[in-house]
Design a protein around this motif. Structure first.
Motif, PDB file in Angstrom:
ATOM      1  N   GLN A   4      33.264  46.552  43.543  1.00  0.00           N
ATOM      2  CA  GLN A   4      32.797  45.654  42.493  1.00  0.00           C
ATOM      3  C   GLN A   4      32.521  46.479  41.247  1.00  0.00           C
ATOM      4  N   MET A   5      33.187  46.134  40.167  1.00  0.00           N
ATOM      5  CA  MET A   5      33.070  46.898  38.919  1.00  0.00           C
ATOM      6  C   MET A   5      32.484  46.016  37.838  1.00  0.00           C
ATOM      7  N   ASN A   6      31.307  46.358  37.379  1.00  0.00           N
ATOM      8  CA  ASN A   6      30.619  45.604  36.329  1.00  0.00           C
ATOM      9  C   ASN A   6      30.488  46.461  35.081  1.00  0.00           C
ATOM     10  N   ASP A   7      30.239  45.794  33.954  1.00  0.00           N
ATOM     11  CA  ASP A   7      30.053  46.494  32.677  1.00  0.00           C
ATOM     12  C   ASP A   7      31.190  47.499  32.451  1.00  0.00           C
ATOM     13  N   LEU A   8      32.387  47.021  32.586  1.00  0.00           N
ATOM     14  CA  LEU A   8      33.537  47.907  32.461  1.00  0.00           C
ATOM     15  C   LEU A   8      33.686  48.447  31.046  1.00  0.00           C
ATOM     16  N   LYS A   9      34.179  49.665  30.966  1.00  0.00           N
ATOM     17  CA  LYS A   9      34.362  50.350  29.692  1.00  0.00           C
ATOM     18  C   LYS A   9      35.827  50.759  29.537  1.00  0.00           C
ATOM     19  N   PRO A  10      36.282  50.943  28.310  1.00  0.00           N
ATOM     20  CA  PRO A  10      37.683  51.351  28.125  1.00  0.00           C
ATOM     21  C   PRO A  10      38.030  52.624  28.899  1.00  0.00           C
ATOM     22  N   GLU A  11      37.089  53.512  29.064  1.00  0.00           N
ATOM     23  CA  GLU A  11      37.354  54.753  29.791  1.00  0.00           C
ATOM     24  C   GLU A  11      37.511  54.538  31.296  1.00  0.00           C
ATOM     25  N   ASP A  12      37.264  53.331  31.783  1.00  0.00           N
ATOM     26  CA  ASP A  12      37.523  53.007  33.178  1.00  0.00           C
ATOM     27  C   ASP A  12      38.989  52.640  33.412  1.00  0.00           C
ATOM     28  N   THR A  13      39.749  52.522  32.336  1.00  0.00           N
ATOM     29  CA  THR A  13      41.161  52.182  32.461  1.00  0.00           C
ATOM     30  C   THR A  13      41.915  53.244  33.251  1.00  0.00           C
ATOM     31  N   ALA A  14      42.606  52.809  34.306  1.00  0.00           N
ATOM     32  CA  ALA A  14      43.311  53.741  35.184  1.00  0.00           C
ATOM     33  C   ALA A  14      44.033  52.940  36.266  1.00  0.00           C
ATOM     34  N   VAL A  15      44.856  53.644  37.017  1.00  0.00           N
ATOM     35  CA  VAL A  15      45.361  53.098  38.270  1.00  0.00           C
ATOM     36  C   VAL A  15      44.339  53.455  39.340  1.00  0.00           C
ATOM     37  N   TYR A  16      43.908  52.445  40.080  1.00  0.00           N
ATOM     38  CA  TYR A  16      42.903  52.637  41.120  1.00  0.00           C
ATOM     39  C   TYR A  16      43.586  52.638  42.486  1.00  0.00           C
ATOM     40  N   TYR A  17      43.165  53.591  43.319  1.00  0.00           N
ATOM     41  CA  TYR A  17      43.734  53.760  44.647  1.00  0.00           C
ATOM     42  C   TYR A  17      42.646  53.642  45.710  1.00  0.00           C
ATOM     43  N   CYS A  18      43.009  52.989  46.792  1.00  0.00           N
ATOM     44  CA  CYS A  18      42.180  52.953  47.990  1.00  0.00           C
ATOM     45  C   CYS A  18      42.712  54.019  48.945  1.00  0.00           C
ATOM     46  N   GLY A  76      43.162  43.879  40.602  1.00  0.00           N
ATOM     47  CA  GLY A  76      43.193  44.554  39.318  1.00  0.00           C
ATOM     48  C   GLY A  76      43.610  43.613  38.201  1.00  0.00           C
ATOM     49  N   GLY A  77      43.693  44.153  36.978  1.00  0.00           N
ATOM     50  CA  GLY A  77      44.128  43.344  35.849  1.00  0.00           C
ATOM     51  C   GLY A  77      43.557  43.833  34.539  1.00  0.00           C
ATOM     52  N   LEU A  78      43.600  42.950  33.555  1.00  0.00           N
ATOM     53  CA  LEU A  78      43.118  43.244  32.210  1.00  0.00           C
ATOM     54  C   LEU A  78      41.796  42.526  31.980  1.00  0.00           C
ATOM     55  N   VAL A  79      40.824  43.250  31.454  1.00  0.00           N
ATOM     56  CA  VAL A  79      39.514  42.664  31.198  1.00  0.00           C
ATOM     57  C   VAL A  79      38.948  43.282  29.922  1.00  0.00           C
ATOM     58  N   GLN A  80      38.115  42.548  29.235  1.00  0.00           N
ATOM     59  CA  GLN A  80      37.467  43.077  28.033  1.00  0.00           C
ATOM     60  C   GLN A  80      36.287  43.975  28.413  1.00  0.00           C
ATOM     61  N   ALA A  81      35.950  44.870  27.530  1.00  0.00           N
ATOM     62  CA  ALA A  81      34.794  45.734  27.751  1.00  0.00           C
ATOM     63  C   ALA A  81      33.552  44.884  28.019  1.00  0.00           C
ATOM     64  N   GLY A  82      32.775  45.312  29.010  1.00  0.00           N
ATOM     65  CA  GLY A  82      31.603  44.563  29.417  1.00  0.00           C
ATOM     66  C   GLY A  82      31.868  43.578  30.535  1.00  0.00           C
ATOM     67  N   GLY A  83      33.126  43.354  30.834  1.00  0.00           N
ATOM     68  CA  GLY A  83      33.490  42.408  31.887  1.00  0.00           C
ATOM     69  C   GLY A  83      33.440  43.028  33.271  1.00  0.00           C
ATOM     70  N   SER A  84      33.875  42.227  34.263  1.00  0.00           N
ATOM     71  CA  SER A  84      33.814  42.642  35.662  1.00  0.00           C
ATOM     72  C   SER A  84      35.129  42.380  36.368  1.00  0.00           C
ATOM     73  N   GLN A 125      46.619  48.610  38.803  1.00  0.00           N
ATOM     74  CA  GLN A 125      46.218  48.901  37.428  1.00  0.00           C
ATOM     75  C   GLN A 125      44.964  48.126  37.050  1.00  0.00           C
ATOM     76  N   VAL A 126      44.043  48.835  36.422  1.00  0.00           N
ATOM     77  CA  VAL A 126      42.873  48.228  35.790  1.00  0.00           C
ATOM     78  C   VAL A 126      42.884  48.659  34.332  1.00  0.00           C
ATOM     79  N   THR A 127      42.891  47.687  33.422  1.00  0.00           N
ATOM     80  CA  THR A 127      42.911  47.972  31.992  1.00  0.00           C
ATOM     81  C   THR A 127      41.723  47.282  31.333  1.00  0.00           C
ATOM     82  N   VAL A 128      40.940  48.064  30.611  1.00  0.00           N
ATOM     83  CA  VAL A 128      39.761  47.540  29.933  1.00  0.00           C
ATOM     84  C   VAL A 128      39.983  47.678  28.431  1.00  0.00           C
ATOM     85  N   SER A 129      40.001  46.551  27.750  1.00  0.00           N
ATOM     86  CA  SER A 129      40.231  46.566  26.310  1.00  0.00           C
ATOM     87  C   SER A 129      38.904  46.613  25.566  1.00  0.00           C
ATOM     88  N   SER A 130      38.930  47.243  24.400  1.00  0.00           N
ATOM     89  CA  SER A 130      37.690  47.385  23.612  1.00  0.00           C
ATOM     90  C   SER A 130      37.510  46.232  22.653  1.00  0.00           C
TER      91      SER A 130
END
Length: 124
Positions: free
Chosen positions: A82-96, A9-17, A119-124
């Motif tokens: 694998q998460m591509n084209d990430l959007k700010p609305e994808d921001t969340a805690v992800y659980y397996c 997980g981590g911080l990524v800009q919108a459109g990132g992976s 945590q996955v955080t997608v910035s706009s």
């Protein structure tokens, strides 16, 4: 006792992976159905994707279809998201999560064991 440990997980800009990994131990991994969920602040935990025993079947929530890919490596006891084209609305805690009964289900109550979340955080 089954243990699940998420990473990637981590911080990524919108459109990132990003690629999330979940290492599973304590059970015969090949016999477990695996799923990914997420939970944003103030929202309920949501099913994201699931994969069958041998990558033979997958299921996705509509909002991630075409952007996310779930897979597993039974030799490594690991499931991936694998998460591509990430959007700010994808921001969340992800659980397996894993379940011992057959079939991919979307209800959190259908899963027997959970990771601690990442945590996955997608910035706009």
């Amino acid at each position: 006792q089954v243990q699940l440990i998420e990473s990637g997980g981590g911080l990524v800009q919108a459109g990132g992976s990003l690629r999330l990994s979940c290492a599973v131990s304590g059970r015969a991994f090949r016999r477990l159905i695996t799923g990914w969920f997420r939970q944003a602040p103030g929202k309920e935990r949501e099913f994201v994707a699931g994969v069958g025993w041998n990558n033979d079947s997958t299921r996705y929530v509509h909002s991630v279809k075409g952007r996310f890919t779930v897979s597993r490596d039974n030799g490594k006891n690991t499931v991936y998201l694998q998460m591509n084209d990430l959007k700010p609305e994808d921001t969340a805690v992800y659980y397996c999560a894993v379940r011992e009964d057959p079939g991919i289900v979307s209800a959190p109550g259908g899963y027997d064991y959970w990771g601690q979340g990442i945590q996955v955080t997608v910035s706009s």
